[in-house]
Write an enzyme that holds these catalytic residues in place. Sequence first.
Site, PDB file in Angstrom:
ATOM      1  N   GLU A  73      22.676  20.633  76.831  1.00  0.00           N
ATOM      2  CA  GLU A  73      23.402  21.856  76.486  1.00  0.00           C
ATOM      3  C   GLU A  73      22.815  22.512  75.238  1.00  0.00           C
ATOM      4  O   GLU A  73      22.626  23.743  75.201  1.00  0.00           O
ATOM      5  CB  GLU A  73      24.874  21.510  76.266  1.00  0.00           C
ATOM      6  N   HIS A  82      24.421  15.017  78.320  1.00  0.00           N
ATOM      7  CA  HIS A  82      24.895  16.336  78.749  1.00  0.00           C
ATOM      8  C   HIS A  82      24.880  17.306  77.581  1.00  0.00           C
ATOM      9  O   HIS A  82      24.383  18.433  77.673  1.00  0.00           O
ATOM     10  CB  HIS A  82      26.313  16.200  79.326  1.00  0.00           C
ATOM     11  N   ASN A  83      25.422  16.863  76.436  1.00  0.00           N
ATOM     12  CA  ASN A  83      25.480  17.743  75.272  1.00  0.00           C
ATOM     13  C   ASN A  83      24.101  18.037  74.710  1.00  0.00           C
ATOM     14  O   ASN A  83      23.843  19.135  74.209  1.00  0.00           O
ATOM     15  CB  ASN A  83      26.366  17.114  74.186  1.00  0.00           C
ATOM     16  N   SER A 107      33.808  17.242  80.080  1.00  0.00           N
ATOM     17  CA  SER A 107      33.120  18.497  79.801  1.00  0.00           C
ATOM     18  C   SER A 107      33.816  19.645  80.515  1.00  0.00           C
ATOM     19  O   SER A 107      34.409  19.464  81.574  1.00  0.00           O
ATOM     20  CB  SER A 107      31.663  18.433  80.248  1.00  0.00           C
ATOM     21  N   LYS A 131      27.713  11.686  78.828  1.00  0.00           N
ATOM     22  CA  LYS A 131      28.265  12.899  78.200  1.00  0.00           C
ATOM     23  C   LYS A 131      27.417  13.312  77.003  1.00  0.00           C
ATOM     24  O   LYS A 131      27.192  14.502  76.751  1.00  0.00           O
ATOM     25  CB  LYS A 131      29.709  12.651  77.765  1.00  0.00           C
ATOM     26  N   GLY A 179      47.873  12.433  72.144  1.00  0.00           N
ATOM     27  CA  GLY A 179      47.078  13.470  71.483  1.00  0.00           C
ATOM     28  C   GLY A 179      47.196  14.783  72.217  1.00  0.00           C
ATOM     29  O   GLY A 179      46.609  14.968  73.279  1.00  0.00           O
ATOM     30  N   HIS A 210      -2.991  -4.154  64.495  1.00  0.00           N
ATOM     31  CA  HIS A 210      -1.975  -4.141  65.542  1.00  0.00           C
ATOM     32  C   HIS A 210      -2.544  -4.417  66.928  1.00  0.00           C
ATOM     33  O   HIS A 210      -1.790  -4.760  67.838  1.00  0.00           O
ATOM     34  CB  HIS A 210      -1.249  -2.789  65.548  1.00  0.00           C
TER      35      HIS A 210
END
Length: 472
Positions: free
Chosen positions: A197, A193-194, A135, A190, A11, A450
């Site tokens: 961000e 992390h985003n 990143s 990751k 790639g 509950h």
Amino acid sequence: MNNKPNWGIIGLGVMGTSLSRNFARKGVALALYNRYVKGKEENIAKKHCSNFPELQSALPFEDLNEFVNALESPRKILLMLPAGLATDSILNELKFLLAKGDVIIEGGNSHYEDTEKRAEELARQGIHFLGMGVSGGEEGALKGPSLMLGGAEEAYPLVAEALESIAAKNSDGSPCCAYLGSGGAGHFVKMVHNGIEYAEMQLLAEAFELAGANPLNNFTTLREMFGAWQNTASKSYLLDITHALLNFTENGRPFIDLIKDEASNKGTGAWATAAGAALGNSNTLMTAALHARFTSSNKEAREKGAKRFPRNTKNHEISLEAIKKAYDTSRLINHHQGFEMIRSAAQIYGWKMNLSTIARLWSEGCIIKSDLMFSLIDLFKFNETLLEHKPFIDEINSSLTAWEQALERGLKLRIPLVCMNSAWHYFLAITQKQSNANLIQAQRDYFGAHGFRRTDSKNEGLHHGPWATQKK
């Protein structure tokens, strides 16, 4: 003499090309593969070997079988393809071409649960699989990215030397590359992390809008404000590029004014939001930032709403110093929530993660690198959470009045400070000794039986209220 490379890269888009050049500069012998699509993608690998001097010794391929056979065992193959179908398709081909002990590293933005499944499937064939969060964007990939790896632990020693050589180095000289745990650990980190961000970007946008709502502040004032912040403990990569982009003009007009106010997203913010909910973690800032992008994209509805509900144009002055304090304290909450997500996931999935190590990975070479992040390396060596660190406790306590002023001004001007507000309300909730959740538990018991725990009972079992007998 065997000169066959044992590293291959599949790639050759922007990220794959930049990482290839980075590897080659560090002396790693490479084989490069890019698919052949007539009229669209032809001789890509060969052209790269001609166009980039550092890749001249790399071996180019368009035939996958030839590419695999050119690699020395154990083969180390890095996939830099779009997450999802493209990655699954190439893996389905590779698994019939590789041998036991070979290593596949998947460096796309894949969902961590997909990485878990791929690792399990390939392990049954004896093929090592590592999911790697990358990143730093194009520049980071070329000059030194942050690399977060998860998957087959026994495979990491086979690839560590090369990966650590291409990774960013922080100011201590430590490589921003590490193995974080089994399965999807690397891609989970990751993803968080985003999410961080997303919130960091939204907080800067909110500070920009809040300061700009004061007619006493012209565009130059706003640009200089961010430049001044960069010379303080607020210093970060995102703050730096925000200041830089505000310097661009076209025909004397700030270029930022020519960009349509519709923010896009690629999905990782949504994954992080969903993961927080699944873990039972309050990741309110990254969630608010994601929904702010969704709302911004609904431009037509916003324009209609602006006509129906006109805004308050009265001036409610607030100092730039107060805005900065609101920004700084909101960032502390954002980082706290992100690291708490990682802590929870590590406990659930059995990942032996060290938060100090993750802070090191994010201290250079990535989008959320900052002076704050660098300080967290040492903080997490001695503190369980960010909010236990005395300097941060003192900073928040000294900023509360300014934070309130910023939010009050946003409220009066009807400016949606979604991340600053989320940070504020999380702070209030996490520091509230007695909450209103007892009423919620009573409601749940009333309509659904509950149950709840009593304050005056040592019995950890569930109790029911007196309404239970009355309803019968």
